[in-house]
Design a protein around this motif. Structure first.
Motif, PDB file in Angstrom:
ATOM      1  N   ASP A  41       0.822  -1.212   0.000  1.00  0.00           N
ATOM      2  CA  ASP A  41       0.000   0.000   0.000  1.00  0.00           C
ATOM      3  C   ASP A  41       0.858   1.264   0.000  1.00  0.00           C
ATOM      4  O   ASP A  41       1.873   1.341   0.699  1.00  0.00           O
ATOM      5  N   PHE A  42       0.417   2.251  -0.773  1.00  0.00           N
ATOM      6  CA  PHE A  42       1.171   3.502  -0.826  1.00  0.00           C
ATOM      7  C   PHE A  42       0.230   4.687  -0.976  1.00  0.00           C
ATOM      8  O   PHE A  42      -0.913   4.558  -1.407  1.00  0.00           O
ATOM      9  N   GLY A  97       0.309   5.581   9.178  1.00  0.00           N
ATOM     10  CA  GLY A  97      -0.246   4.346   8.656  1.00  0.00           C
ATOM     11  C   GLY A  97       0.775   3.442   8.002  1.00  0.00           C
ATOM     12  O   GLY A  97       0.424   2.391   7.472  1.00  0.00           O
ATOM     13  N   ASP A  98       2.042   3.832   8.031  1.00  0.00           N
ATOM     14  CA  ASP A  98       3.145   3.059   7.449  1.00  0.00           C
ATOM     15  C   ASP A  98       2.969   2.825   5.948  1.00  0.00           C
ATOM     16  O   ASP A  98       3.347   1.791   5.411  1.00  0.00           O
ATOM     17  N   PHE A  99       2.368   3.783   5.261  1.00  0.00           N
ATOM     18  CA  PHE A  99       2.303   3.733   3.813  1.00  0.00           C
ATOM     19  C   PHE A  99       3.663   4.097   3.210  1.00  0.00           C
ATOM     20  O   PHE A  99       4.353   4.989   3.720  1.00  0.00           O
ATOM     21  N   VAL A 147       0.410  13.987   5.015  1.00  0.00           N
ATOM     22  CA  VAL A 147       1.714  13.356   5.237  1.00  0.00           C
ATOM     23  C   VAL A 147       1.749  12.656   6.589  1.00  0.00           C
ATOM     24  O   VAL A 147       2.218  11.518   6.713  1.00  0.00           O
ATOM     25  N   GLU A 148       1.246  13.340   7.606  1.00  0.00           N
ATOM     26  CA  GLU A 148       1.214  12.776   8.956  1.00  0.00           C
ATOM     27  C   GLU A 148       0.423  11.475   8.992  1.00  0.00           C
ATOM     28  O   GLU A 148       0.868  10.468   9.569  1.00  0.00           O
ATOM     29  N   GLY A 205      10.202   4.883   1.506  1.00  0.00           N
ATOM     30  CA  GLY A 205       9.799   3.522   1.811  1.00  0.00           C
ATOM     31  C   GLY A 205       9.016   3.418   3.111  1.00  0.00           C
ATOM     32  O   GLY A 205       9.018   4.332   3.935  1.00  0.00           O
ATOM     33  N   ASN A 206       8.342   2.272   3.306  1.00  0.00           N
ATOM     34  CA  ASN A 206       7.691   2.035   4.593  1.00  0.00           C
ATOM     35  C   ASN A 206       8.676   1.348   5.544  1.00  0.00           C
ATOM     36  O   ASN A 206       9.872   1.231   5.245  1.00  0.00           O
TER      37      ASN A 206
END
Length: 229
Positions: free
Chosen positions: A114-115, A140-142, A134-135, A210-211
């Motif tokens: 997911d991104f 959400g670790d996208f 952005v926050e 990256g996540n």
């Protein structure tokens, strides 16, 4: 450019677009009427395109990348909708290769999970809203793809993005920067979250952060999908 997009341009009588983008397809323009405008004149050029279509011309409105991703497709549809249905020109949205997809392929496979895609341009969206997006994406670790990361006027926003994301993931998180994706001046750099803003970044750049699982192997970014190897 997809083959379908090239065919649409070749079949059109009138080509409408931002002057810089018209220059990129100059070899496809001989014999065609062209309508070009500068930056910040998007409504004017799309209105001109609709008027040409209303006169019975076959018109192509061009955008860089995909016209439905930060392009002109939505604006054209909004303008056409202002005319009554019996006389509305028919509109087809022809997909292209988005900058995020092109840049990802150059960097490796950073978008395998997911991104989120976020533009840092605050011309049409308040900066406070952009920061919130952005926050939320960082929390959400996208994987986060950044369009319009830095201009001569906007020089500090990308630093703010770095600071926000560092609150949610490690300093060594891979960050890819691609300039002029799929164009002759194409250049790719892979850095880290704590250091990437020291690299050259401009309006022709796309940044992919990256996540928490993204890593670099053989000079390529990979975000694992979760397959068991």
């Amino acid at each position: 450019m997809t083959l379908r997009a090239r065919h649409a341009i070749e079949c059109a009588e009138v080509i409408v677009g931002y002057d810089t983008y018209l220059e990129l397809i100059r070899d496809l323009l001989p014999g065609k009427t062209t309508i070009g405008t500068g930056m910040m004149q998007e409504v004017d050029r799309c209105q001109a395109a609709v008027e040409q279509a209303m006169d019975g011309k076959q018109v192509a409105v061009i955008s860089s990348g995909d016209p439905g991703v930060y392009g002109m497709a939505g604006l054209v549809l909004e303008l056409v909708a202002k005319y009554p249905l019996p006389v509305q020109p028919e509109v087809s949205v022809v997909p292209g290769i988005s900058a995020v997809g092109a840049a990802a392929s150059i960097l490796g496979a950073p978008l395998m999970h997911d991104f989120a895609v976020i533009s840092l341009s605050d011309l049409l969206t308040p900066w406070e809203v952009i920061q919130k997006r952005v926050e939320m994406a960082a929390a959400g670790d996208f994987v986060i793809a950044i369009y319009n990361p830095k201009s001569t006027r906007r020089t500090t926003q990308i630093e703010t993005v770095r600071e926000i994301v560092l609150q949610h993931r490690g300093a060594e998180t891979p960050v890819g920067i691609v300039q002029h994706a799929s164009r002759p001046k194409e250049k790719m750099t892979i850095s880290t979250l704590d250091k990437f803003t020291s690299e050259h970044i401009d309006m022709f750049s796309l940044v992919i952060i990256g996540n928490s699982q993204t890593y670099v192997v053989d000079g390529k970014m990979v975000t694992p999908r979760g397959y068991q190897l």
